[in-house]
Design a protein around this motif. Structure first.
Motif, PDB file in Angstrom:
ATOM      1  N   THR A 184       8.458   8.779   0.112  1.00  0.00           N
ATOM      2  CA  THR A 184       7.865   9.257   1.373  1.00  0.00           C
ATOM      3  C   THR A 184       6.369   9.471   1.244  1.00  0.00           C
ATOM      4  N   HIS A 185       5.906   9.821   0.036  1.00  0.00           N
ATOM      5  CA  HIS A 185       4.468  10.011  -0.171  1.00  0.00           C
ATOM      6  C   HIS A 185       3.703   8.729   0.112  1.00  0.00           C
ATOM      7  N   CYS A 186       4.356   7.595  -0.088  1.00  0.00           N
ATOM      8  CA  CYS A 186       3.729   6.291   0.140  1.00  0.00           C
ATOM      9  C   CYS A 186       4.224   5.688   1.451  1.00  0.00           C
ATOM     10  N   LYS A 187       4.594   6.539   2.419  1.00  0.00           N
ATOM     11  CA  LYS A 187       5.026   6.102   3.747  1.00  0.00           C
ATOM     12  C   LYS A 187       6.231   5.175   3.668  1.00  0.00           C
ATOM     13  N   GLY A 188       7.012   5.325   2.590  1.00  0.00           N
ATOM     14  CA  GLY A 188       8.185   4.484   2.434  1.00  0.00           C
ATOM     15  C   GLY A 188       7.881   3.046   2.105  1.00  0.00           C
ATOM     16  N   LYS A 189       6.620   2.740   1.739  1.00  0.00           N
ATOM     17  CA  LYS A 189       6.219   1.352   1.510  1.00  0.00           C
ATOM     18  C   LYS A 189       5.720   1.139   0.078  1.00  0.00           C
ATOM     19  N   GLY A 190       6.076   2.064  -0.819  1.00  0.00           N
ATOM     20  CA  GLY A 190       5.664   1.922  -2.198  1.00  0.00           C
ATOM     21  C   GLY A 190       6.285   3.001  -3.068  1.00  0.00           C
ATOM     22  N   SER A 191       6.077   2.907  -4.365  1.00  0.00           N
ATOM     23  CA  SER A 191       6.588   3.895  -5.313  1.00  0.00           C
ATOM     24  C   SER A 191       5.434   4.679  -5.923  1.00  0.00           C
ATOM     25  N   VAL A 192       5.768   5.813  -6.530  1.00  0.00           N
ATOM     26  CA  VAL A 192       4.750   6.684  -7.124  1.00  0.00           C
ATOM     27  C   VAL A 192       4.625   6.368  -8.601  1.00  0.00           C
ATOM     28  N   ASN A 193       3.368   6.139  -9.036  1.00  0.00           N
ATOM     29  CA  ASN A 193       3.075   5.869 -10.445  1.00  0.00           C
ATOM     30  C   ASN A 193       1.963   6.817 -10.886  1.00  0.00           C
ATOM     31  N   CYS A 194       2.310   7.822 -11.694  1.00  0.00           N
ATOM     32  CA  CYS A 194       1.352   8.818 -12.182  1.00  0.00           C
ATOM     33  C   CYS A 194       0.620   9.510 -11.027  1.00  0.00           C
ATOM     34  N   GLY A 195       1.349   9.771  -9.940  1.00  0.00           N
ATOM     35  CA  GLY A 195       0.785  10.534  -8.829  1.00  0.00           C
ATOM     36  C   GLY A 195       0.144   9.705  -7.754  1.00  0.00           C
ATOM     37  N   THR A 238     -16.069   5.925 -15.449  1.00  0.00           N
ATOM     38  CA  THR A 238     -16.637   4.648 -15.024  1.00  0.00           C
ATOM     39  C   THR A 238     -15.759   4.116 -13.886  1.00  0.00           C
ATOM     40  N   VAL A 239     -15.128   2.978 -14.087  1.00  0.00           N
ATOM     41  CA  VAL A 239     -14.224   2.464 -13.062  1.00  0.00           C
ATOM     42  C   VAL A 239     -12.836   3.023 -13.323  1.00  0.00           C
ATOM     43  N   ILE A 240     -12.334   3.803 -12.367  1.00  0.00           N
ATOM     44  CA  ILE A 240     -11.053   4.485 -12.526  1.00  0.00           C
ATOM     45  C   ILE A 240     -10.129   4.033 -11.410  1.00  0.00           C
ATOM     46  N   ASN A 241      -9.119   3.235 -11.764  1.00  0.00           N
ATOM     47  CA  ASN A 241      -8.114   2.810 -10.796  1.00  0.00           C
ATOM     48  C   ASN A 241      -6.724   3.301 -11.146  1.00  0.00           C
ATOM     49  N   SER A 242      -6.572   3.865 -12.332  1.00  0.00           N
ATOM     50  CA  SER A 242      -5.251   4.310 -12.770  1.00  0.00           C
ATOM     51  C   SER A 242      -5.401   5.391 -13.813  1.00  0.00           C
ATOM     52  N   CYS A 243      -4.273   5.957 -14.203  1.00  0.00           N
ATOM     53  CA  CYS A 243      -4.278   6.987 -15.250  1.00  0.00           C
ATOM     54  C   CYS A 243      -4.763   6.404 -16.573  1.00  0.00           C
ATOM     55  N   ASP A 244      -4.365   5.166 -16.883  1.00  0.00           N
ATOM     56  CA  ASP A 244      -4.796   4.542 -18.138  1.00  0.00           C
ATOM     57  C   ASP A 244      -6.312   4.372 -18.172  1.00  0.00           C
ATOM     58  N   ASP A 245      -6.906   3.970 -17.030  1.00  0.00           N
ATOM     59  CA  ASP A 245      -8.365   3.849 -16.977  1.00  0.00           C
ATOM     60  C   ASP A 245      -9.032   5.184 -17.270  1.00  0.00           C
TER      61      ASP A 245
END
Length: 788
Positions: A476-487, A40-47
């Protein structure tokens, strides 16, 4: 995916181990039968994890393509592996046995264990079943509490005299079962108000016949003797009882049973015992609503109201309903035995069907068979073990599979084993499924009916992902402007986008906003905000979220059944119901079943329709209920004639490609006589021969079995000589007939002319004159010999 692991020859623990192993193997991706992830609506791993039991999250950093929604990370194991995912995240079921005391062999302790285990903790992923085993063994010599509840209306007078001498026999019968038996006694008649009882003062004191001196005053329910092992005390108390009376035939049986069930301290029920109420009567019973006849409107409150061993609210409170009584008996582990006369057996059998763990026996006219009746009823009750549950939380399903020699399949909500002997160990497979996430830990109990032992099952749900994420705050995956959460990227404040590469306030807003419009329509359908070229949907009035690329979907406007969205048997997904396993229909209103669509040959709708909601939906022309008959379809006698000719006699238009054109739709049999019962077809083939055959339509639309008579009726070839000879003879005959006809015409014409001549002759007139030249003879001679 349905896995059935059952082998009565193996120990239950081995069976459960095999089942758990198979479930784990399938969940690990080695079998994908019927695995579907309904996203359905998937915005995260928990969803993702909360979307369905087979939904798995891919944690690979570069799994999605540029611009692709992160919802693509949510799918089944097979699909994700096909797309090259290497790190899969999903929770699994966990089972912990908290208490598992061994089963007792005999009654040598105060609280013998008859059910194991006693406490279990389950951590479940919604939609994924967990199966475990429970064992039960009835303890040898388990205590029995028997409360004898007798109808003392006047028609039971001879029965009372018989019961007064039954104490010795009752105790003897119970001692064959256990050495720890107790017997109590109670009596009932009916409410002491009109129209049930004569309220005349004298009649209240002596409601019996005037000639009967030993008659006690009218009463509703009286407790006479608490449960005791003393048979002499039982005999003494019962012998002091006398008959009473009332007006109408139904009695206050339910009032008495309710008080006997809820007044445990007064009756003397023990904590560890088999509790029996033996109700003896020769009449029916009043129930909830009958009190209105006497102006009693207060419903029964299912509480104990006893004072001086009398039911004090008899005239103030209505009779209990059958449902109230059944619930109280079940809650207090009391099993009723209805010992009734033959005239009311049908009534009490219907009552027994509504009260779990109850039996009905036919009582003789004077109750002389009551001891044997109780023994037989107890044996039936004790040999039938029914396991069920109480206080089941919402959105939790429990299914029982009995493992015993005589398992009875009644319904999923209980498991039943019959013909179980004392000391025999039996088992049940219990499958628990949580359909939705639960906010906190819940619990429910499983127990055999009529037995105190219970199993407490604590249940919680696993709806969150446990991902192992990098510790970098500016990855670096987030262009140095964020952190990685479940990929996926969790952007810092001021940045948005799949890789946090879009700063809030970018100048190129026109193109970004255009990507949020569906068919140049309203931006995000007016249900969301366009952020960095992607719609971030608002929540609905109920608190759920709109979803879809353009926020075009919500999960609140699906079809309802019984005033429940998707009938409570499915989830609403963008206006369409996604049904849970075992349900189907536009509103998930039907259980999946094909029994109503099956035909005598075990096909489904004869292969000419689909089974939906246990009913055939036939293809065009075919008629319900089984799609067997087709109205308006072409006559197969005509449409299949060419195939019959080529398959049966190797002739006709399809002769050259007969096997290709006909062999897949007709299965011919050359016969001397027909066995198919349909009407025969008789058609003329391409050679002018008559063919006789019968058609039987098999499963499917264009699928027939044909019986073809081996002999054709063909015309014989022409006989040239006979034709020529016949032609000559015919010509000659015609010539003769013509000559005869001509002769006849000439004759008729001559005859006509002759008659005309005769007529003319008759019309002529001749003159009579002598010929002057004629002269008579001069001599006349007569011959003398002429005689004339």
């Amino acid at each position: 995916m349905r896995l059935q692991c059952q082998d009565s020859r193996l120990r239950m623990n081995q069976s459960i181990s095999v089942c758990v192993l198979l479930l784990w193997v399938c969940f690990a991706g080695l079998c994908q039968t019927e695995e579907v992830c309904s996203k359905t609506v998937i915005n995260s791993c928990d969803d993702c994890i909360r979307s369905g039991p087979y939904c798995v999250w891919c944690q690979d950093l570069n799994f999605t393509k540029p611009g692709e929604q992160e919802a693509a990370r949510c799918d089944t194991i097979a699909q994700l592996k096909t797309r090259g995912c290497t790190v899969l995240v999903y929770p699994t079921n966990r089972l912990t046995i908290d208490k598992d005391d061994p089963l007792a062999e005999s009654f040598i302790q105060q609280e013998p264990v008859q059910l194991r285990p006693q406490r279990i903790s389950l951590s479940l992923r919604p939609g994924f079943p967990q199966t475990f085993s429970i064992s039960f063994k009835r303890v040898q010599g388990y205590p029995v509490d028997l409360y004898y509840l007798m109808d003392l209306s006047y028609s039971m007078k001879d029965d009372l005299e018989k019961v007064k001498g039954l104490g010795q026999d009752l105790f003897a019968a119970l001692n064959e079962i256990t050495q720890h038996a107790q017997i109590g006694f109670g009596a009932f008649v009916d409410k002491t108000v009109l129209p049930y009882t004569n309220t005349n003062k004298d009649k209240l004191q002596k409601p019996c016949d005037e000639n009967d001196q030993q008659c006690q005053a009218a009463f509703g329910y009286r407790h006479v003797l608490s449960l005791t092992p003393d048979k002499d005390e039982f005999n003494r108390k019962v012998s002091q009882q006398f008959i009473s009376g009332n007006l109408d035939s139904p009695e206050g049986s339910l009032d008495a049973m309710m008080q006997a069930a809820v007044c445990g301290d007064i009756i003397g029920w023990r904590n560890s015992s088999t509790r029996l109420i033996v109700l003896t009567t020769d009449a029916g019973f009043h129930m909830a609503g009958d009190g209105k006849l006497a102006g009693i409107l207060e419903p029964n409150d299912e509480q104990c109201h006893m004072a001086h061993n009398l039911y004090t609210e008899s005239s103030e409170m209505d009779y209990p309903s059958v449902g109230q009584l059944a619930m109280r008996l079940e809650k207090n582990n009391i099993q009723p035995i209805f010992a009734v006369t033959e005239n009311v057996v049908p009534v009490y059998k219907q009552l027994s069907q509504m009260i779990p763990k109850s039996e009905v026996g036919v009582l003789s006219s004077d109750s002389n068979n009551v001891v044997q009746l109780i023994q037989n009823a107890y044996n039936r009750l004790s040999s039938k073990v029914t396991v069920t549950h109480e206080n089941l939380p919402d959105n939790v399903r429990v299914v029982y599979t009995p493992i015993c020699k005589k398992a009875i399949k009644q319904r999923d909500s209980e498991g039943v084993c019959d013909d179980v002997h004392v000391g025999q160990e039996i088992s049940f497979n219990v499958t628990v499924t949580a359909t939705l996430c639960m906010g906190s830990k819940k619990s429910f109990t499983i127990r055999p009916l009529g037995i105190k032992d219970t199993l407490t099952v604590s249940i919680s749900t696993e709806c969150d992902c446990e991902c192992v994420d990098p510790i970098e705050r500016n990855h670096t995956h987030c262009k140095g402007k964020g952190s990685v959460n479940c990929g996926i990227c969790s952007c810092h404040e001021g940045f948005v986008g799949q890789f946090c590469d879009c700063a809030i306030g970018d100048k190129d807003e026109r193109s970004l906003r255009a990507s949020c419009q569906r068919q140049n329509g309203t931006e995000c359908e007016g249900r969301g905000d366009c952020v960095c070229g992607r719609c971030q949907c608002h929540t609905t009035e109920s608190g759920s979220s709109y979803h879809g690329d353009f926020c075009e979907c919500d999960d609140e406007h699906c079809e309802k059944f019984q005033n429940k969205l998707c009938g409570g048997n499915g989830k609403c997904n963008c206006g369409t119901c996604d049904c849970y396993d075992g349900y189907e229909g536009s509103a998930c209103q039907c259980k999946v079943s094909k029994e109503g669509c099956r035909t005598l040959n075990n096909s489904v709708c004869f292969g000419r329709g689909t089974c939906k909601c246990n009913r055939c939906e036939c293809k065009e022309g075919y008629q319900q209920p089984r799609c067997q008959v087709c109205l308006g379809c072409p006559d197969p006698c005509l449409t299949k004639l060419n195939c019959i000719e080529c398959l049966g006699f190797q002739s006709g238009p399809f002769q050259k490609n007969c096997s290709k054109a006909c062999s897949k739709s007709i299965y011919p049999e050359m016969v001397e006589q027909f066995t198919i019962t349909s009407e025969p077809c008789k058609q003329k083939d391409s050679e002018g021969c008559w063919i006789k055959f019968k058609m039987e339509q098999l499963v499917g639309e264009d699928n027939y079995r044909a019986e073809i008579l081996k002999q054709r009726d063909c015309p014989e070839p022409p006989n040239v000589a006979a034709i020529i000879g016949g032609s000559i003879a015919a010509v000659a005959l015609i010539g003769i007939l013509l000559l005869l006809l001509l002769k006849l015409l000439i004759h008729l014409n001559d005859l006509k002319e002759f008659r005309k001549f005769e007529n003319e002759k008759k019309k002529s007139k001749w003159a009579n004159a002598d010929n002057p030249l004629f002269q008579d003879a001069t001599t006349t001679v007569a011959n003398p010999m002429f005689t004339g």
